[in-house]
Design an enzyme around this catalytic site. Structure first.
Site, mmCIF file in Angstrom:
data_model
loop_
_atom_site.group_PDB
_atom_site.id
_atom_site.type_symbol
_atom_site.label_atom_id
_atom_site.label_comp_id
_atom_site.label_asym_id
_atom_site.label_seq_id
_atom_site.Cartn_x
_atom_site.Cartn_y
_atom_site.Cartn_z
ATOM 1 C CG ASN A 68 49.313 48.241 27.240
ATOM 2 O OD1 ASN A 68 49.798 48.790 27.567
ATOM 3 N ND2 ASN A 68 49.609 47.270 25.926
ATOM 4 C CD1 TRP A 69 44.747 50.772 30.316
ATOM 5 C CD2 TRP A 69 44.261 53.306 31.322
ATOM 6 N NE1 TRP A 69 44.094 51.023 31.869
ATOM 7 C CE2 TRP A 69 43.680 52.691 32.138
ATOM 8 C CE3 TRP A 69 44.915 54.260 31.301
ATOM 9 C CZ2 TRP A 69 42.968 53.010 33.431
ATOM 10 C CZ3 TRP A 69 44.981 55.177 32.393
ATOM 11 C CH2 TRP A 69 43.497 54.928 33.260
ATOM 12 C CE LYS A 70 47.256 47.341 22.959
ATOM 13 N NZ LYS A 70 47.495 46.716 21.383
ATOM 14 C CG HIS A 84 54.215 46.143 23.885
ATOM 15 N ND1 HIS A 84 53.113 46.102 21.885
ATOM 16 C CD2 HIS A 84 52.816 45.011 24.218
ATOM 17 C CE1 HIS A 84 51.942 45.702 22.335
ATOM 18 N NE2 HIS A 84 52.240 44.592 23.106
ATOM 19 C CD GLU A 143 51.627 41.068 24.526
ATOM 20 O OE1 GLU A 143 51.041 40.686 25.348
ATOM 21 O OE2 GLU A 143 52.321 41.785 24.166
ATOM 22 C CB SER A 189 42.750 39.712 20.301
ATOM 23 O OG SER A 189 43.266 40.563 19.349
#
Ligand code: PEP
Length: 255
Positions: A9-11, A95, A167, A215
């Protein structure tokens, strides 16, 4: 799922130059990718660009979010119908950063799940408790509530291709969140076991795959990826630097 799924996930990161270098290095290390199912979730504007660069490789694309509407006066949004024009496999839904910064509700996420089913995409549905819930031992209660809301009365139960991402919000982006410098692996393992058993118990789709996100790094990846019933990982920050990311993947020892 034979190989474990790794979603990067590059966000809100990257540009064409970044992408060119990233994909070049990734392809150079392609042998390592054969061990996993890799999917990249770039900012939507680069989907077309990146899909041309990876077209000869077994790398899929993920979209970070879609709008709950299909078309109309919704400035700034992206519709699932538009996503259909590209070669995209997964769509992340719910998300915690969408919830935090764009006030997304369970009702919105539910609507999006229905859309994904209709248009035949694989949803990666995020659930997880926040820091207060975690500290107050409400993690199971929160996850149960989210599962009940998102999966009930939903013909998603008949669809094989569903991914549920556990998550925990307190674990995401730990660089900016000193509450979670150390992941509580025992807790994560317990919640994943609960989710698996609960899905079985209420007889929702037994094929739902569970992945973990929050993380992931070189210190914890081998424990997290080997947790029972984990089909893969959603990796944010640790996937942004391609050299470090390849190093991370090379460090994986599957049991
Ligand atoms: C995420 O945002 O989905 C995520 C897993 O981020 P990070 O790896 O940075 O915690």
């Amino acid at each position: 799922m034979k190989h474990k799924l790794i979603i990067c996930n590059w966000k809100l990161n990257g540009n064409k130059n970044f992408i060119k270098k990233y994909i070049k290095y990734l392809i150079k290390n392609y042998f390592i990718l054969n061990l996993f199912k890799l999917s990249i979730a770039p900012p939507i504007i680069y989907i077309d660009y990146i899909s041309k660069l990876i077209k000869n490789y077994n790398i899929t694309l993920t979209v970070q979010n879609i709008d709950k509407h299909i078309q109309g006066a919704y400035t700034g949004e992206i519709s699932i119908k538009m996503i259909k024009d590209f070669n995209i496999k997964y769509i992340i839904l719910g998300h915690s950063e969408q919830i935090k910064y764009h006030n997304e509700t369970l009702k919105d996420i539910f609507k999006k799940i229905i859309l994904l089913q209709k248009y035949n995409f694989v949803p990666i549905i995020c659930i997880g408790e926040n820091y207060n819930e975690y500290k107050n031992k409400l993690s199971i209660k929160t996850c149960k509530k989210q599962i009940n809301y998102l999966f009930k009365n939903n013909n998603i139960i008949n669809n094989k291709n569903i991914i549920l991402a556990y998550e925990p919000i307190w674990a995401i982006n730990s660089k900016n969140n000193n509450k979670s410098n150390l992941l509580n692996i025992k807790h994560i393992t317990k919640i994943i076991k609960f989710i698996k058993n609960y899905l079985n118990k209420i007889n929702y789709n037994k094929n739902i795959k569970i992945i973990y996100g929050g993380s992931v790094n070189t210190d914890n990846i081998n424990i997290l990826i080997n947790i029972k019933n984990i089909s893969g990982l959603l990796i944010g920050t640790a996937s942004w630097n391609i050299k470090n990311f390849i190093f991370l993947l090379k460090s994986i020892k599957l049991k």
